[in-house]
Motif scaffolding. Structure first.
Motif, PDB file in Angstrom:
ATOM      1  N   TRP A  11       0.865  -1.190   0.000  1.00  0.00           N
ATOM      2  CA  TRP A  11       0.000   0.000   0.000  1.00  0.00           C
ATOM      3  C   TRP A  11       0.896   1.233   0.000  1.00  0.00           C
ATOM      4  O   TRP A  11       0.807   2.123   0.812  1.00  0.00           O
ATOM      5  CB  TRP A  11      -0.946  -0.023   1.217  1.00  0.00           C
ATOM      6  CG  TRP A  11      -2.032   1.008   1.202  1.00  0.00           C
ATOM      7  CD1 TRP A  11      -2.027   2.230   1.835  1.00  0.00           C
ATOM      8  CD2 TRP A  11      -3.304   0.921   0.536  1.00  0.00           C
ATOM      9  NE1 TRP A  11      -3.198   2.894   1.603  1.00  0.00           N
ATOM     10  CE2 TRP A  11      -4.008   2.118   0.812  1.00  0.00           C
ATOM     11  CE3 TRP A  11      -3.907  -0.043  -0.282  1.00  0.00           C
ATOM     12  CZ2 TRP A  11      -5.301   2.374   0.306  1.00  0.00           C
ATOM     13  CZ3 TRP A  11      -5.182   0.203  -0.770  1.00  0.00           C
ATOM     14  CH2 TRP A  11      -5.859   1.397  -0.474  1.00  0.00           C
ATOM     15  N   THR A  13       3.284   3.784  -3.005  1.00  0.00           N
ATOM     16  CA  THR A  13       2.951   4.685  -4.121  1.00  0.00           C
ATOM     17  C   THR A  13       1.951   4.030  -5.074  1.00  0.00           C
ATOM     18  O   THR A  13       0.912   4.603  -5.408  1.00  0.00           O
ATOM     19  CB  THR A  13       4.244   5.045  -4.901  1.00  0.00           C
ATOM     20  OG1 THR A  13       5.175   5.631  -3.987  1.00  0.00           O
ATOM     21  CG2 THR A  13       3.969   6.022  -6.028  1.00  0.00           C
ATOM     22  N   VAL A  14       2.239   2.804  -5.510  1.00  0.00           N
ATOM     23  CA  VAL A  14       1.388   2.151  -6.522  1.00  0.00           C
ATOM     24  C   VAL A  14       0.186   1.467  -5.867  1.00  0.00           C
ATOM     25  O   VAL A  14      -0.947   1.583  -6.343  1.00  0.00           O
ATOM     26  CB  VAL A  14       2.209   1.141  -7.364  1.00  0.00           C
ATOM     27  CG1 VAL A  14       1.350   0.591  -8.500  1.00  0.00           C
ATOM     28  CG2 VAL A  14       3.468   1.791  -7.930  1.00  0.00           C
ATOM     29  N   ARG A  37       4.146  -3.967   5.206  1.00  0.00           N
ATOM     30  CA  ARG A  37       5.223  -4.397   6.102  1.00  0.00           C
ATOM     31  C   ARG A  37       4.914  -4.000   7.537  1.00  0.00           C
ATOM     32  O   ARG A  37       5.049  -4.765   8.463  1.00  0.00           O
ATOM     33  CB  ARG A  37       6.541  -3.744   5.643  1.00  0.00           C
ATOM     34  CG  ARG A  37       7.753  -4.328   6.332  1.00  0.00           C
ATOM     35  CD  ARG A  37       8.983  -3.492   6.066  1.00  0.00           C
ATOM     36  NE  ARG A  37       9.393  -3.474   4.685  1.00  0.00           N
ATOM     37  CZ  ARG A  37      10.113  -4.426   4.095  1.00  0.00           C
ATOM     38  NH1 ARG A  37      10.487  -5.477   4.779  1.00  0.00           N
ATOM     39  NH2 ARG A  37      10.458  -4.318   2.835  1.00  0.00           N
ATOM     40  N   ASP A  38       4.447  -2.731   7.720  1.00  0.00           N
ATOM     41  CA  ASP A  38       4.195  -2.216   9.062  1.00  0.00           C
ATOM     42  C   ASP A  38       2.791  -1.610   9.134  1.00  0.00           C
ATOM     43  O   ASP A  38       2.595  -0.427   8.842  1.00  0.00           O
ATOM     44  CB  ASP A  38       5.261  -1.145   9.392  1.00  0.00           C
ATOM     45  CG  ASP A  38       5.019  -0.530  10.756  1.00  0.00           C
ATOM     46  OD1 ASP A  38       4.148  -1.030  11.507  1.00  0.00           O
ATOM     47  OD2 ASP A  38       5.700   0.473  11.083  1.00  0.00           O
ATOM     48  N   ARG A  43       0.818   7.003   7.603  1.00  0.00           N
ATOM     49  CA  ARG A  43       0.976   7.089   6.145  1.00  0.00           C
ATOM     50  C   ARG A  43       0.119   8.195   5.543  1.00  0.00           C
ATOM     51  O   ARG A  43      -0.942   8.518   6.081  1.00  0.00           O
ATOM     52  CB  ARG A  43       0.698   5.747   5.469  1.00  0.00           C
ATOM     53  CG  ARG A  43      -0.269   4.839   6.160  1.00  0.00           C
ATOM     54  CD  ARG A  43      -0.434   3.462   5.536  1.00  0.00           C
ATOM     55  NE  ARG A  43       0.273   2.404   6.250  1.00  0.00           N
ATOM     56  CZ  ARG A  43       1.251   1.681   5.726  1.00  0.00           C
ATOM     57  NH1 ARG A  43       1.600   1.892   4.474  1.00  0.00           N
ATOM     58  NH2 ARG A  43       1.859   0.747   6.411  1.00  0.00           N
ATOM     59  N   GLU A  76      11.298 -12.603  -0.910  1.00  0.00           N
ATOM     60  CA  GLU A  76       9.987 -12.758  -0.253  1.00  0.00           C
ATOM     61  C   GLU A  76       8.862 -12.873  -1.285  1.00  0.00           C
ATOM     62  O   GLU A  76       8.032 -13.793  -1.206  1.00  0.00           O
ATOM     63  CB  GLU A  76       9.726 -11.593   0.699  1.00  0.00           C
ATOM     64  CG  GLU A  76      10.494 -11.695   2.006  1.00  0.00           C
ATOM     65  CD  GLU A  76      10.206 -10.501   2.891  1.00  0.00           C
ATOM     66  OE1 GLU A  76       9.573 -10.678   3.933  1.00  0.00           O
ATOM     67  OE2 GLU A  76      10.613  -9.375   2.520  1.00  0.00           O
ATOM     68  N   GLU A 180      12.861   3.778  -7.082  1.00  0.00           N
ATOM     69  CA  GLU A 180      12.650   2.556  -6.295  1.00  0.00           C
ATOM     70  C   GLU A 180      12.938   2.853  -4.823  1.00  0.00           C
ATOM     71  O   GLU A 180      13.640   3.822  -4.504  1.00  0.00           O
ATOM     72  CB  GLU A 180      13.604   1.456  -6.793  1.00  0.00           C
ATOM     73  CG  GLU A 180      13.347   1.015  -8.221  1.00  0.00           C
ATOM     74  CD  GLU A 180      11.940   0.461  -8.417  1.00  0.00           C
ATOM     75  OE1 GLU A 180      11.580  -0.509  -7.753  1.00  0.00           O
ATOM     76  OE2 GLU A 180      11.193   1.029  -9.232  1.00  0.00           O
ATOM     77  N   GLY A 281       5.183   6.560 -11.403  1.00  0.00           N
ATOM     78  CA  GLY A 281       4.208   7.331 -10.630  1.00  0.00           C
ATOM     79  C   GLY A 281       3.019   6.454 -10.265  1.00  0.00           C
ATOM     80  O   GLY A 281       2.713   5.492 -10.974  1.00  0.00           O
TER      81      GLY A 281
HETATM   82  P1  NAP Z   1       6.623   1.667  -2.101  1.00  0.00           P
HETATM   83  O1  NAP Z   1       5.989   3.001  -2.200  1.00  0.00           O
HETATM   84  O2  NAP Z   1       7.937   1.529  -1.403  1.00  0.00           O
HETATM   85  O3  NAP Z   1       5.537   0.697  -1.391  1.00  0.00           O
HETATM   86  C1  NAP Z   1       5.840  -0.636  -1.105  1.00  0.00           C
HETATM   87  C2  NAP Z   1       4.687  -1.198  -0.276  1.00  0.00           C
HETATM   88  O4  NAP Z   1       4.916  -2.583  -0.078  1.00  0.00           O
HETATM   89  C3  NAP Z   1       4.550  -0.586   1.109  1.00  0.00           C
HETATM   90  O5  NAP Z   1       3.188  -0.484   1.459  1.00  0.00           O
HETATM   91  C4  NAP Z   1       5.253  -1.593   2.027  1.00  0.00           C
HETATM   92  O6  NAP Z   1       4.718  -1.639   3.355  1.00  0.00           O
HETATM   93  C5  NAP Z   1       4.927  -2.889   1.311  1.00  0.00           C
HETATM   94  N1  NAP Z   1       5.968  -3.905   1.521  1.00  0.00           N
HETATM   95  C6  NAP Z   1       7.260  -3.860   1.155  1.00  0.00           C
HETATM   96  N2  NAP Z   1       7.895  -5.000   1.521  1.00  0.00           N
HETATM   97  C7  NAP Z   1       6.963  -5.749   2.170  1.00  0.00           C
HETATM   98  C8  NAP Z   1       7.004  -7.013   2.812  1.00  0.00           C
HETATM   99  N3  NAP Z   1       8.134  -7.725   2.883  1.00  0.00           N
HETATM  100  N4  NAP Z   1       5.870  -7.486   3.369  1.00  0.00           N
HETATM  101  C9  NAP Z   1       4.705  -6.757   3.310  1.00  0.00           C
HETATM  102  N5  NAP Z   1       4.618  -5.561   2.707  1.00  0.00           N
HETATM  103  C10 NAP Z   1       5.732  -5.059   2.147  1.00  0.00           C
HETATM  104  O7  NAP Z   1       6.824   1.001  -3.532  1.00  0.00           O
HETATM  105  P2  NAP Z   1       6.096   1.394  -4.908  1.00  0.00           P
HETATM  106  O8  NAP Z   1       6.796   2.548  -5.525  1.00  0.00           O
HETATM  107  O9  NAP Z   1       4.639   1.431  -4.709  1.00  0.00           O
HETATM  108  O10 NAP Z   1       6.517   0.115  -5.804  1.00  0.00           O
HETATM  109  C11 NAP Z   1       5.889  -1.126  -5.625  1.00  0.00           C
HETATM  110  C12 NAP Z   1       6.308  -2.059  -6.760  1.00  0.00           C
HETATM  111  O11 NAP Z   1       5.910  -1.486  -8.005  1.00  0.00           O
HETATM  112  C13 NAP Z   1       7.816  -2.306  -6.873  1.00  0.00           C
HETATM  113  O12 NAP Z   1       8.036  -3.611  -7.343  1.00  0.00           O
HETATM  114  C14 NAP Z   1       8.251  -1.303  -7.941  1.00  0.00           C
HETATM  115  O13 NAP Z   1       9.412  -1.710  -8.630  1.00  0.00           O
HETATM  116  C15 NAP Z   1       7.045  -1.349  -8.846  1.00  0.00           C
HETATM  117  N6  NAP Z   1       6.836  -0.156  -9.677  1.00  0.00           N
HETATM  118  C16 NAP Z   1       6.820   1.079  -9.102  1.00  0.00           C
HETATM  119  C17 NAP Z   1       6.565   2.184  -9.892  1.00  0.00           C
HETATM  120  C18 NAP Z   1       6.530   3.589  -9.330  1.00  0.00           C
HETATM  121  O14 NAP Z   1       6.399   4.531 -10.119  1.00  0.00           O
HETATM  122  N7  NAP Z   1       6.636   3.784  -8.025  1.00  0.00           N
HETATM  123  C19 NAP Z   1       6.328   2.017 -11.260  1.00  0.00           C
HETATM  124  C20 NAP Z   1       6.360   0.711 -11.808  1.00  0.00           C
HETATM  125  C21 NAP Z   1       6.603  -0.350 -10.994  1.00  0.00           C
HETATM  126  P3  NAP Z   1       4.822  -0.357   4.330  1.00  0.00           P
HETATM  127  O15 NAP Z   1       3.852   0.622   3.742  1.00  0.00           O
HETATM  128  O16 NAP Z   1       4.388  -0.848   5.662  1.00  0.00           O
HETATM  129  O17 NAP Z   1       6.244   0.077   4.272  1.00  0.00           O
END
Ligand code: NAP
Ligand code: HSE
Length: 309
Positions: A11, A13-14, A37-38, A43, A76, A180, A281
């Motif tokens: 939960w 960015t995406v 994770r937490d 948030r 994981e 990332e 984004g």
């Molecule tokens: P993010 O903002 O860092 O969010 C990651 C989320 O996953 C957080 O809610 C985190 O929990 C949860 N999480 C991480 N590790 C975990 C675990 N071991 N167990 C349970 N929950 C876990 O990441 P994001 O930018 O949304 O990206 C998510 C995925 O989409 C990644 O694979 C990234 O490469 C991909 N992606 C991202 C974008 C982008 O523009 N951001 C674009 C394309 C693809 P907490 O909230 O508790 O920390």
């Protein structure tokens, strides 16, 4: 159309952007459970009311209509994906690190169990690059892929070309949610290498891992004002490479700026096809995940790296 009960891991960015799309409709989707994770963390996008917060393992084994993983990481998520696919549950993800490391195993498991495996958002953010490559690969005539696949470095390099420092440009990309969680994946070219491996696997029907990509990043690179440098990803059936290159300002790659991604697909006896748009984004990336879910709602069961047969 049947209602699809989905479990979501992530939960951030995406994930939170996908949550808003699911709540807004129009697809008949129900968010049945969620893992982070937490759960106690403060948030900017609060966890939704009325949705069970469980562990990722619980989401994977809940027997839902689909598991959506938007967490990131490699080892994981491999466990979660194995659990879901082994039970025949469709798996949707934006996680390119997972697919460029374990994609061959997961695709084989998906085929064995007849479970869908979808990952439009893993490459190109909101741009349907994987779908386009899959379509053009049907005739087996893709000769070359060339593009700009990482939004963070395009954002940084275009800002640096206008005088911003490397550090300020990176901070802006991180604050906007483009980078990332570990931004070294972006600046060292690993994110682009993972995406190139995924595209090449789909283009030539033989799985490639990130480790097969020759890679140079942009760490410490200096850009003089007016210079146009982009982190260019290029693949043929035999070679895969990512490196910063000076490009013509008037070229398709040189015209990218901000968070643009662009892919050129050279088809033998067919010319060059180009597809591009916002590559990162929350909203655009969640849109690609939502489009994957739309395919499941309509009864399709696509399997990434499953070929065109
Ligand atoms: P993010 O903002 O860092 O969010 C990651 C989320 O996953 C957080 O809610 C985190 O929990 C949860 N999480 C991480 N590790 C975990 C675990 N071991 N167990 C349970 N929950 C876990 O990441 P994001 O930018 O949304 O990206 C998510 C995925 O989409 C990644 O694979 C990234 O490469 C991909 N992606 C991202 C974008 C982008 O523009 N951001 C674009 C394309 C693809 P907490 O909230 O508790 O920390
Ligand atoms: N960090 C990635 C990028 C997110 O900057 O392109 C989109 O995959």
């Amino acid at each position: 159309m049947a209602r699809l009960r989905i479990g979501l891991i992530g939960w951030g960015t995406v994930g939170s952007a996908l949550g808003r799309l699911v709540a807004a409709g129009p697809l008949p989707l129900e968010l049945a459970c969620l893992a982070v994770r937490d759960p106690a963390a403060t948030r900017s996008s609060p966890l939704p009311d009325g949705v069970a917060v469980v562990t990722p393992e619980d989401v994977a084994r809940a027997g839902l209509d689909a598991v959506v993983e938007l967490a990131g990481g490699t080892e994981e998520p491999l466990g979660w994906a194995r659990t879901a696919l082994d039970a025949g549950t469709p798996y949707v993800t934006a996680n390119k690190a997972l697919l460029a490391t374990h994609g061959e195993e997961l695709s084989a498991l998906a085929r064995q169990r007849g479970a869908a495996l979808l990952a439009s958002a893993s490459v190109g953010g909101g741009v349907p690059m994987l779908e386009t490559v899959h379509h053009l690969a049907a005739t087996g005539a893709i000769g070359r892929l060339r593009g700009v696949l990482n939004a963070t470095t395009t954002y940084m390099l275009s800002a640096m070309g206008e005088g911003m420092t490397y550090g300020d440009a990176l901070r802006e990309a991180q604050t906007a949610g483009y980078a990332e969680a570990d931004a070294s994946l972006d600046v060292d070219g690993r994110d682009a290498a993972q995406k190139l491996a995924i595209l090449a696997s789909e283009a030539w029907g033989q799985w490639r891992s990130e480790s097969q990509v020759e890679r140079h990043g942009i760490r410490g690179l200096e850009v003089t004002e007016g210079q146009v440098i982009r982190l260019v990803a290029e693949a043929t059936e035999q070679t895969l490479a990512v490196a910063p290159k000076e490009v013509e300002r008037g070229s398709a790659l040189g015209a990218t700026s901000g968070i643009d991604n662009l892919l050129e697909i050279e088809v033998r006896a067919g010319g060059i096809f180009r597809i591009g748009g916002p590559g990162a984004g929350g909203r655009v990336t969640a849109g690609a995940v939502y489009a994957d879910l739309a395919r499941l709602v309509s009864g399709e069961r696509p399997i990434l790296f499953g070929g065109n047969a």
